[in-house]
Design an enzyme around this catalytic site. Structure first.
Site, short mmCIF file in Angstrom:
data_model
loop_
_atom_site.label_atom_id
_atom_site.label_comp_id
_atom_site.label_asym_id
_atom_site.label_seq_id
_atom_site.Cartn_x
_atom_site.Cartn_y
_atom_site.Cartn_z
N HIS A 80 -7.35 -5.79 -0.85
CA HIS A 80 -6.22 -4.85 -0.87
C HIS A 80 -4.91 -5.62 -0.75
O HIS A 80 -4.69 -6.30 0.25
CB HIS A 80 -6.39 -3.86 0.28
CG HIS A 80 -5.38 -2.76 0.29
ND1 HIS A 80 -4.89 -2.18 -0.86
CD2 HIS A 80 -4.76 -2.13 1.32
CE1 HIS A 80 -4.02 -1.23 -0.53
NE2 HIS A 80 -3.92 -1.19 0.78
N ASP A 110 -8.75 -3.99 -6.29
CA ASP A 110 -8.25 -3.41 -5.04
C ASP A 110 -9.01 -2.12 -4.76
O ASP A 110 -9.06 -1.23 -5.60
CB ASP A 110 -6.75 -3.12 -5.18
CG ASP A 110 -6.09 -2.76 -3.86
OD1 ASP A 110 -6.67 -1.96 -3.10
OD2 ASP A 110 -4.99 -3.26 -3.59
N SER A 115 0.83 -1.19 0.00
CA SER A 115 0.00 0.00 0.00
C SER A 115 0.87 1.26 0.00
O SER A 115 1.72 1.41 -0.87
CB SER A 115 -0.95 -0.06 1.19
OG SER A 115 -2.00 0.85 1.08
#
Length: 528
Positions: free
Chosen positions: A495, A467, A238
C-alpha cells in the site's frame, strides 16, 4: 474501505490509507458513507459541498491566530493547538481545537516552507505519523529544507476525538460474525452496527455533523495561512489523497507541490469503491499466495490455488470453533478477527513472513495468538484493552462523505455474488462490512464527484500496481480527472509507494518536492 496508510515502521499492520476501507468491522476507510438511521443526532441538512461554497467569509482572526508552540513529549518536535470553526456556515457558533505538531527544518540549504503530511485512514493520527515516521524517516534532504508539519483532522486523535464504544464494547464489536449464515446471525450483525452508530451519536452529537473531508481541507488552509505559507506543500497517503485532492478542488490557486500517494477515485460511489477494493485485496492475496508456495513455512498449500482454498476452509472452521489465544481478556480467534489479521498483512509484503508464522501456529498448533496480534495492531488495540479512536473517526468521516453502499441486509445479499467473484477469500466478509453506514446517525453530506481542480499547479498522483487498499485503477482515475495531474506508477506490492524501497519513486518525488520538477506523466518505476 481499508484505505489507511501507516508509518514506515508499522505500515504492514494498518490503513490508510487511507485506512483508507470498505469494511465496517475492518477499517471502513473511504467506502462506506452515511444514510438514514434511527439516530440520536439531527440531520446535517443539504449537501455540505454546496453549503461550504456559499459560506460567509471566514473571520480574519482564524488566519491571523498565533500558535503557541511548546516542546512535545517526543524530542525534537513542537506542539500547538489551532482553532477552526466547528461549522463553516456559522463560524460564530463555536470552534473546534486541532492538534498540530512540527519539526523545524534541520538544514543545510534554504528553507522551502512547511511540508504538511497526512497518513490516511480516515482516522489515522497525522501528528503520530509525523512524530513517529515522517519527521524522522523522510529523506534527509527533504527534512533539511522543510518544516515537517501535521495536524490531526477534526475528530481524530488529539483533535477533539470522536468516541463511540468502550474497550470491552469494541472487543465484542470486532468479534461479531461478518459472514452470517442465518437470519439470527444477520440480526446480530445489524445490531452491532446499530450499537456502534448509536454510541457515536450519543457521545459526539455536534461534532459528528462536522468531520467531513471538505471541512478538514478547509482546516488545512487555515493552518497554511497561520504557518505563513502562500501555497500548500503536502504529501497525503491513501485517504490522505482524497483530502489533498479536496483541498485542490477548493483552493486550486493555493496548490503548491502536492503528492497524492495511493490515490482514491472520488468519482466512484461507495458500492463501487467497496467492490473494487475487495478485488484489490484479492490481487494482493494472490501475490502473497504465489510468494508463499515458494517458502518452506507455507502451511496452506503448494500452489496458489491451494493457498486460497485452504485459507477459506480455515476461516470456515474458525466460524464454528474459534481458537485459543492466551489473551488476558479471554478473547478467542474467530473468523472475523482472523480475517482482519490476514488483511492487515496485505498492506505490506514485509509482513508476509509474520503472517506465515501466525498461520502456521494457528493451523498446526491451534494457537491463534499471532493472528490476534495482527488484528489488534490493525484496530490499534493496546495490551490494556483500550482502543485508539481510529475506528470511530474512520466511520464518522466516511459515513459523512458518501451515501451508504447498502441500506439493508437484503441489498448486501443481492451483491454477494459480485463480492465473491472479486475475492473468493475475503468477498463475503467485505460485502457485509459494507453495511455499516446504513445505520449512521447523520445523513451523508458529500457524494461521489469528479475533482478537476482547474488552475492548480502540477499535482503528482502515485499508484501501486498491486496495492490492496487503493487499487491502481483509482490512481489512474484520479489522474484522469485532475487537470494538472502527473501519474507516477510503482510496479510492486503493498500500500502506497513513497519510502518503500524504490529509488526511482523516491528520487522522482524528492525532485518534485525540492526543485518543483514533477515527473513526466506516465513514468513507471519498480522496486529495484
Amino acid at each position: 474501505m481499508h484505505t489507511r496508510r501507516t508509518s514506515r515502521p508499522n505500515r504492514s499492520l494498518r490503513a490508510g490509507g487511507a485506512l483508507l476501507a470498505a469494511a465496517a468491522l475492518l477499517v471502513a476507510g473511504c467506502s462506506s458513507g452515511g444514510s438514514r438511521t434511527a439516530a440520536t443526532v439531527a440531520d446535517a441538512g443539504p449537501g455540505l459541498g454546496a453549503q461550504l461554497r456559499e459560506t460567509p467569509p471566514l473571520p480574519a482572526s482564524y488566519h491571523r491566530q498565533k500558535l503557541r508552540w511548546r516542546d512535545c513529549e517526543v524530542p525534537g518536535f513542537q506542539c500547538a493547538t489551532m482553532k477552526a470553526p466547528l461549522d463553516y456556515a456559522k463560524p460564530a457558533e463555536g470552534d473546534v481545537r486541532l492538534a498540530v505538531s512540527r519539526r523545524k527544518a534541520t538544514g543545510p540549504g534554504e528553507r522551502l516552507g512547511s511540508l504538511l503530511v497526512n497518513p490516511g485512514g480516515p482516522g489515522g493520527s497525522a501528528v503520530g505519523y509525523v512524530q513517529g515516521y515522517a519527521g524522522i524517516g523522510y529523506p534527509a534532504e527533504v527534512r533539511a529544507r522543510y518544516d515537517m508539519v501535521a495536524v490531526d483532522p477534526r475528530g481524530v486523535a488529539g483533535s477533539e476525538p470522536v468516541e463511540c464504544l468502550t474497550g470491552r464494547q469494541m472487543d465484542t464489536y470486532t468479534q461479531t460474525d461478518l459472514t452470517p449464515d442465518s437470519r439470527g446471525e444477520t440480526g446480530k450483525l445489524v445490531a452491532a452496527y446499530k450499537r456502534f452508530a448509536e454510541g457515536c451519536g450519543q457521545r459526539a452529537p455536534r461534532l459528528l455533523r462536522h468531520v467531513s473531508t471538505v471541512e478538514a481541507a478547509r482546516d488545512m488552509d487555515i493552518l497554511r495561512a497561520v504557518l505563513g505559507d502562500e501555497k500548500l506543500t503536502y504529501v497525503g497517503a491513501s485517504y490522505g489523497t482524497f483530502l489533498g485532492a479536496t483541498y485542490a478542488e477548493l483552493f486550486p490557486e493555493r496548490v503548491g507541490r502536492l503528492v497524492l500517494d495511493g490515490a482514491l477515485d472520488p468519482s466512484l460511489p461507495a458500492r463501487r469503491l467497496n467492490q473494487e477494493q475487495t478485488a484489490g485485496f484479492d490481487t494482493a492475496f494472490q501475490a502473497f499466495a504465489k510468494d508463499c508456495v515458494g517458502r518452506k513455512d507455507c502451511v496452506l498449500g503448494r500452489t496458489p490455488a491451494q493457498v486460497g482454498e485452504n485459507l477459506r476452509a480455515f476461516f470456515a472452521r474458525l466460524d464454528a470453533r474459534p481458537l485459543r489465544t492466551g489473551d488476558a481478556d479471554g478473547r478467542r480467534l474467530g473468523e472475523s478477527l482472523a480475517t482482519t489479521g490476514v488483511i492487515a498483512a496485505m498492506y505490506d509484503e514485509g509482513a508476509w513472513p509474520r503472517l506465515r508464522q501466525a498461520l502456521t501456529e494457528a493451523v498446526r498448533k491451534g494457537d491463534g495468538a499471532g493472528l490476534l496480534a495482527l488484528s489488534d495492531s490493525y484496530f490499534e488495540r493496546g495490551p490494556d484493552g483500550t482502543y485508539s479512536n481510529l475506528m470511530f473517526a474512520n466511520a464518522a468521516v466516511n459515513c459523512l462523505d458518501l451515501p451508504a453502499a447498502y441500506n439493508s441486509p437484503e441489498e448486501v445479499e443481492r451483491a454477494l455474488p459480485e463480492f465473491r467473484k472479486a475475492s473468493p477469500v475475503f468477498g463475503r466478509a467485505l460485502a457485509w462490512s459494507s453495511l455499516n453506514c446504513a445505520y449512521w446517525p447523520v445523513r451523508a453530506t458529500g457524494g461521489p464527484h469528479r475533482i478537476e481542480a482547474k488552475g492548480a499547479a502540477p499535482i503528482v498522483v502515485v499508484g501501486t500496481t498491486r496495492d490492496p487498499a487503493t487499487p491502481y485503477r483509482w490512481a489512474r482515475g484520479l489522474a484522469s480527472q485532475l487537470s494538472s495531474a502527473r501519474l507516477l506508477t510503482y510496479d510492486g506490492d503493498g500500500h502506497t509507494a513513497y519510502g518503500r524501497g524504490s529509488a526511482c519513486i523516491d528520487s522522482a518525488i524528492n525532485a518534485y518536492l525540492l526543485r518543483g520538477t514533477p515527473p513526466t506523466d506516465g513514468k513507471r518505476c519498480s522496486a529495484a
